[in-house]
Design a protein around this motif. Structure first.
Motif, PDB file in Angstrom:
ATOM      1  N   PRO A 236      38.635 -29.164  10.555  1.00 39.10           N
ATOM      2  CA  PRO A 236      38.275 -29.023  11.969  1.00 39.10           C
ATOM      3  C   PRO A 236      38.470 -30.364  12.668  1.00 39.10           C
ATOM      4  O   PRO A 236      38.265 -31.415  12.058  1.00 39.10           O
ATOM      5  CB  PRO A 236      36.780 -28.666  11.926  1.00 39.10           C
ATOM      6  N   GLY A 239      43.211 -31.533  15.040  1.00 36.04           N
ATOM      7  CA  GLY A 239      44.195 -31.432  16.124  1.00 36.04           C
ATOM      8  C   GLY A 239      45.114 -30.230  16.020  1.00 36.04           C
ATOM      9  O   GLY A 239      46.145 -30.172  16.686  1.00 36.04           O
ATOM     10  N   SER A 241      44.664 -26.941  16.933  1.00 33.69           N
ATOM     11  CA  SER A 241      44.768 -26.090  18.131  1.00 33.69           C
ATOM     12  C   SER A 241      45.560 -26.781  19.217  1.00 33.69           C
ATOM     13  O   SER A 241      46.343 -26.140  19.927  1.00 33.69           O
ATOM     14  CB  SER A 241      43.379 -25.741  18.661  1.00 33.69           C
ATOM     15  N   ASP A 362      48.545 -41.160  19.399  1.00 31.84           N
ATOM     16  CA  ASP A 362      48.335 -41.967  20.608  1.00 31.84           C
ATOM     17  C   ASP A 362      47.063 -42.796  20.551  1.00 31.84           C
ATOM     18  O   ASP A 362      46.887 -43.741  21.302  1.00 31.84           O
ATOM     19  CB  ASP A 362      48.261 -41.023  21.819  1.00 31.84           C
ATOM     20  N   SER A 387      49.549 -34.624  20.482  1.00 29.71           N
ATOM     21  CA  SER A 387      49.588 -33.505  21.424  1.00 29.71           C
ATOM     22  C   SER A 387      49.259 -34.003  22.816  1.00 29.71           C
ATOM     23  O   SER A 387      49.502 -33.330  23.809  1.00 29.71           O
ATOM     24  CB  SER A 387      48.577 -32.430  21.016  1.00 29.71           C
TER      25      SER A 387
HETATM   26  P1  GDP Z   1      41.302 -28.372  15.552  1.00 31.79           P
HETATM   27  O1  GDP Z   1      39.849 -28.153  15.320  1.00 31.79           O
HETATM   28  O2  GDP Z   1      41.974 -28.888  14.341  1.00 31.79           O
HETATM   29  O3  GDP Z   1      42.004 -27.220  16.149  1.00 31.79           O
HETATM   30  O4  GDP Z   1      41.404 -29.600  16.589  1.00 31.79           O
HETATM   31  P2  GDP Z   1      41.590 -29.555  18.179  1.00 31.79           P
HETATM   32  O5  GDP Z   1      43.000 -29.311  18.523  1.00 31.79           O
HETATM   33  O6  GDP Z   1      40.555 -28.654  18.747  1.00 31.79           O
HETATM   34  O7  GDP Z   1      41.289 -31.062  18.530  1.00 31.79           O
HETATM   35  C1  GDP Z   1      40.047 -31.668  18.254  1.00 31.79           C
HETATM   36  C2  GDP Z   1      39.802 -32.778  19.277  1.00 31.79           C
HETATM   37  O8  GDP Z   1      40.847 -33.754  19.172  1.00 31.79           O
HETATM   38  C3  GDP Z   1      39.867 -32.292  20.723  1.00 31.79           C
HETATM   39  O9  GDP Z   1      38.905 -33.017  21.475  1.00 31.79           O
HETATM   40  C4  GDP Z   1      41.247 -32.649  21.189  1.00 31.79           C
HETATM   41  O10 GDP Z   1      41.285 -32.908  22.570  1.00 31.79           O
HETATM   42  C5  GDP Z   1      41.502 -33.913  20.411  1.00 31.79           C
HETATM   43  N1  GDP Z   1      42.910 -34.095  20.169  1.00 31.79           N
HETATM   44  C6  GDP Z   1      43.736 -33.215  19.583  1.00 31.79           C
HETATM   45  N2  GDP Z   1      44.985 -33.728  19.505  1.00 31.79           N
HETATM   46  C7  GDP Z   1      44.948 -34.938  20.075  1.00 31.79           C
HETATM   47  C8  GDP Z   1      45.914 -35.964  20.307  1.00 31.79           C
HETATM   48  O11 GDP Z   1      47.089 -35.871  19.970  1.00 31.79           O
HETATM   49  N3  GDP Z   1      45.476 -37.109  20.901  1.00 31.79           N
HETATM   50  C9  GDP Z   1      44.193 -37.263  21.294  1.00 31.79           C
HETATM   51  N4  GDP Z   1      43.865 -38.409  21.866  1.00 31.79           N
HETATM   52  N5  GDP Z   1      43.249 -36.324  21.088  1.00 31.79           N
HETATM   53  C10 GDP Z   1      43.615 -35.178  20.502  1.00 31.79           C
END
Ligand code: GDP
Length: 481
Positions: A236, A239, A241, A362, A387
């Motif tokens: 979780p 990143g 999603s 980033d 992303s």
């Molecule tokens: P998942 O639980 O693996 O699906 O993760 P999410 O995509 O929901 O991302 C978790 C957190 O990381 C969220 O607050 C996103 O905004 C942040 N996040 C995801 N990808 C990036 C990225 O490439 N750069 C930054 N700075 N934040 C990211």
């Protein structure tokens, strides 16, 4: 098609589509009474009796139809002997493309003793007469049904050889080895060795290589047909999603809707509880992208065991989805140290294929991963991506494209499943035979495994065929083919 049509009957069918607007229609006839039937409806301009032809001829003349009484110009291709498609006396009557006219001619031919052909019956006859093997017969079907250029190319490719050639080669080698082994069995008293165990193993290895390559090709083809499955996997908040959403924003096929709405991007651990999937186009091929977000970090093996809890259920499902994936995008948050679960997943490497996505590039933190990106990239394809900024996404898509294009192979869809099963059966028998040779278990047993392998190959090349297969294959043809 129900089996058992009398293959010596004389059959007729229109060979052109039953649609208006075609300038020409073709009616096909095949069977021993072809000449008699033709004589009753067609008179050639040259006045020569049909029986006087011993070679295939192209004739011009008139077709007479009794009901309604009419006469039209027609051309006839007549194969008096066995040099036709079906290897039976055959003819094609080419006449103006009028549906009522074709229907009247068909009625006339049936009244005169012909039988209406069943779907695929002309090609069935061609197959049974040894004119073509099963892969070629199915390629005919592929050509008829090809919906786009790529399918057509593949079908044509198969028609002109395709998998039939390497299979035939493997089959010949097997037959030769089997013949030697059996000769040795016949002369067992004399103690003559016709083939050494090393030679048998070498031949088996050669065949195995051919068959394994074909199997991989067909598997690749099936994956393309079923849609390539790319699964985002990871802890979780790694990143997934966000990456899923970025990928579908850039790659969604405009004519298709995503199969689910965008997933919820959240910084609260495990907010998205179920899977989202979307169909995206990569390298012109449809790919199913699946986001397994929402699965908490498993804490020990018991987390994978059956349970009524929705979370455990989601984890089980996610394991299943990951197992079936063609490519897993394993997301690791590069802004924090690698977690023990991530290391163990990579250590196990229990994926068909994995790309490691080092997400959130980033955030520009000191690389805290251990193993670091360099070490990882020695073992897996690694892409650093964000992303947020879009960095690395093109690289990731290119890597997927390469993977998908590498997978393109040369068989027609309808053939794939059965061919692959037969090839796998042959591989199994050959592995067994190899083991028997190495254990000096006796030539009888080796020969029996080789026969099994030959049978399995024969199911594809046409030397052995069963009614069930013929039903499936030829039942799919249009009438007149
Ligand atoms: P998942 O639980 O693996 O699906 O993760 P999410 O995509 O929901 O991302 C978790 C957190 O990381 C969220 O607050 C996103 O905004 C942040 N996040 C995801 N990808 C990036 C990225 O490439 N750069 C930054 N700075 N934040 C990211």
């Amino acid at each position: 098609m129900a089996r058992g049509p009398d293959l010596t009957d004389t059959i007729v069918a229109p060979a052109t589509a039953r649609e208006r607007g075609y300038p020409r229609a073709i009616v096909r006839i095949s069977g021993k009474d072809t000449a008699d039937l033709l004589k009753k409806t067609f008179s050639a301009d040259d006045g020569r009796p049909l029986e006087s032809h011993s070679n295939p001829v192209h004739l011009k003349g008139m077709v007479r139809i009794a009901e309604p009484d009419c006469e039209v110009h027609a051309q006839v291709l007549f194969w008096p002997g066995n040099r036709s498609y079906t290897r039976q006396a055959s003819a094609e009557i080419h006449l103006p493309g009028s549906l009522p006219l074709v229907d009247s001619l068909m009625d006339e031919l049936v009244i005169n003793g012909a039988r209406l052909a069943e779907p695929g019956e002309f090609t069935l006859r061609a197959f049974l007469s040894g004119r073509m093997d099963l892969t070629e017969a199915e390629a005919v079907l592929g050509v008829i049904n090809a919906v786009d250029q790529r399918n057509l190319d593949v079908a044509l490719n198969q028609l002109s050889g395709g998998i039939a050639q390497p299979l035939a080669h493997a089959r010949e080698n097997l037959i030769t080895t089997l013949a030697h082994l059996e000769a040795g069995l016949d002369f067992v008293e004399e103690d003559i060795e016709f083939v050494t165990p090393q030679q048998v193993v070498a031949m088996i290895d050669g065949c195995l290589e051919t068959l394994e390559n074909l199997e991989a090709q067909i598997r690749g083809r099936q994956q393309l047909e079923q849609g390539f499955r790319v699964v985002l996997y990871g802890l979780p908040n790694s990143g997934k999603s966000s990456l899923f959403n970025r990928l579908i924003q850039s790659r969604t096929n405009p004519t298709e809707h995503a199969t689910a709405g965008p997933s919820i991007v959240s910084n609260v651990s495990g907010t998205t509880r179920d899977f989202n999937s979307a169909r995206v186009l990569v390298a012109g091929h449809e790919v199913t992208l699946i986001d397994t977000a929402g699965v908490d970090e498993p804490q020990g093996e018991q987390r994978f065991q059956a349970s009524d809890s929705p979370l455990d259920h989601a984890q089980e499902k996610s394991q299943e989805v990951v197992q079936q994936a063609d490519v897993v995008l394993f997301c690791i948050d590069s802004s924090r140290p690698i977690q023990s679960w991530e290391s163990s997943v990579l250590e196990k490497g229990d994926f068909r294929e994995v790309f490691v996505c080092l997400t959130k590039s980033d955030l520009q933190q000191e690389p805290t991963l251990d193993p670091g990106p360099d070490e990882l990239s020695g073992r897996f394809p690694v892409v650093s991506c964000s992303s947020e900024t879009g960095e690395g996404l093109d690289e990731l898509i290119r890597a997927l494209e390469t993977r998908i294009l590498d997978n393109r192979t040369e068989t027609v869809s309808g053939t794939a499943v059965r061919c692959r099963q037969s090839i796998m059966d042959a591989i199994q028998a050959l592995n067994q035979a190899r083991e028997l040779v190495e254990n000096l278990s006796g030539d009888e047993l080796v020969a029996s495994e080789l026969r099994l392998a030959l049978n399995a190959i024969g199911l594809i090349t046409g030397a052995v065929y069963t009614d069930d297969i013929l039903d499936v294959v030829f039942g799919q043809f249009c009438i007149g083919k």
